[in-house]
Design a protein around this motif. Sequence first.
Motif, short mmCIF file in Angstrom:
data_model
loop_
_atom_site.label_atom_id
_atom_site.label_comp_id
_atom_site.label_asym_id
_atom_site.label_seq_id
_atom_site.Cartn_x
_atom_site.Cartn_y
_atom_site.Cartn_z
N ILE A 271 -0.51 -2.99 1.98
CA ILE A 271 -0.44 -2.76 0.47
C ILE A 271 -1.69 -2.09 0.37
CG2 ILE A 271 -0.67 -3.64 -1.86
CD1 ILE A 271 0.70 -6.30 -0.82
N GLU A 272 -1.69 -0.55 -0.12
CA GLU A 272 -2.82 0.34 -0.30
C GLU A 272 -3.26 0.28 -1.58
OE1 GLU A 272 -1.55 3.95 1.52
OE2 GLU A 272 -1.71 3.09 3.53
N ARG A 273 -2.25 0.33 -2.52
CA ARG A 273 -2.78 0.23 -4.00
C ARG A 273 -1.69 -0.53 -4.99
NH1 ARG A 273 -0.90 4.91 -1.72
NH2 ARG A 273 -3.15 5.56 -0.99
N VAL A 274 -2.21 -0.49 -6.28
CA VAL A 274 -1.24 -1.22 -7.24
C VAL A 274 -0.92 -0.18 -8.27
CG1 VAL A 274 -1.13 -2.84 -8.97
CG2 VAL A 274 -1.91 -3.43 -6.70
N LEU A 275 0.10 0.23 -8.67
CA LEU A 275 0.47 1.18 -9.68
C LEU A 275 0.95 0.37 -10.97
CD1 LEU A 275 0.89 2.76 -6.94
CD2 LEU A 275 2.64 4.06 -8.06
N PHE A 276 -0.08 0.64 -11.91
CA PHE A 276 0.29 0.16 -13.19
C PHE A 276 1.39 1.11 -14.26
CE2 PHE A 276 -3.50 -1.63 -11.73
CZ PHE A 276 -3.78 -2.68 -12.31
N ASN A 277 2.31 0.27 -14.90
CA ASN A 277 3.08 1.19 -15.38
C ASN A 277 3.93 2.33 -14.91
OD1 ASN A 277 2.52 -0.46 -17.88
ND2 ASN A 277 0.78 0.80 -18.10
#
Length: 492
Positions: A271-277
Amino acid sequence: MALAACTPAEPTAVATDHEPTAALVSAAPAPMAAHAKSELSDLIGSAPKSGVAAERLNVELLRRFYARHGFEPVWTTRQAQAKSLIDAVSRAGDHGLAPDLFHADLLRSAETLPTLDRELLLSDAFLSYADALARGAMPIERRRDDEVLTPEPIDVAAALDAAIGSPDPAAAIEALAPTTPTYRMLRLALQISRADVPVGATTATTRLRQIEVNLERERWLPRRLPADRVWVNVTDERLVLYRDDRVVFSTRVIVGQDDRANQSPEFQATIERVLFNPPWVIPNDIATNEILPIARKDPTYLAKRNMVLRPDGVLEQRAGPGAGLGQFLFELPNRFDVYLHDTPSKHLFSRDGRRFSHGCIRVDNAQQLAALVMQQPLEAIKQTVATGERFITEELKEQASFFLFMIREGYTDLRPIPGDRWAGIKKFMYTHAIIMGQHGNRTGYEDRWCYHTYEDAMKALEAWDGTGEPSGWHRHPISGRRRKGEQEWVEH
């Protein structure tokens, strides 16, 4: 459960899993050593075509092992070690493996075989058993292309040599099996279930097969796991977050369907990043097969769902309260294009069976998961996502290891593995049991399907879809199997 072409055997010839072993391999006189070395090398070279004693061998493993010994016989001077390892093979059933996969039937009467045949069968049995415990009985190359979790590479030939030189060779080989709590509990469950199975009890026998297959799948998993990791267990339909090998968070998930096209694959990623919306770039197959046919009948369908057809022909759903990916997408690059994401349909998590995605994993309590993997306060996550339709990408301070797999944790309320994964492993395991079972049932197993001939068994296997039981099997006289006389078998 093993599937075997059984020839009638005298009841007095039946051996238990722990029957004392006969004399193994007599030491060769010194003048014969050079000849044996050459003949052994030739025998290994011819094994792919003819086998040894009608048994198929793992020629590559044998070459690697005997190359370490100058292609000289090994067991003539190591009979105590050989006996210890034969005893280990005879207990393969404790790991849900049929001992006949490792020539156990022939090894019980090893003294009847030519010297070099015995030599190779012993080595192949020990190498193959070690390999099965270390990486699984089903070879990696025979598994599906969406089952890519594997243990770390192991030199099985070196492992067998190390076992030979240890005080307890059997323990050294069995130490190659997983040591996880799940594996230990499954072995215990197998032991308990075998003791409780009445003769002919289909439900109990199916449970045994489930445990055996779950043990096999556990052997496929990496041995060295990151202390911090995210697990998704498709069979349990749950996600678990570990920190320092301790569970700190667990939540329900929605996983792929049972049909092959929409099953969740098994893989490891980061898991490299979290995308919001996040907007949803809709996969072409979903757009073509599900959404666009409806939109052709209802011109307002796309607009109602905030979907647009981009100039490049790709269908996209814009970010918003009703977006299919919800408010969070956990990006973990992988060749399957599977990811974790939120969903606006929270009510679906209350269902008992949650196998209805197209393969991706929908996460309950995604907001809390985002706070944990990003190592940020929950309030900070809420403020970021409160931007509504604004699309924001946040890199993780420390990337998180992610595993997606299928294994039933523990052994209570055991359920089958989804779809044809379950059937495929069973058919592989029992195909080998058929081939190795031509010499009759002398293993003491109580759950073997028996046939008049090997050809009958293979026909039944070809027609079997891996569910229920194959057709046309017969009962053996051991443990409830029935027959009339020596050759006439009675179908049960």
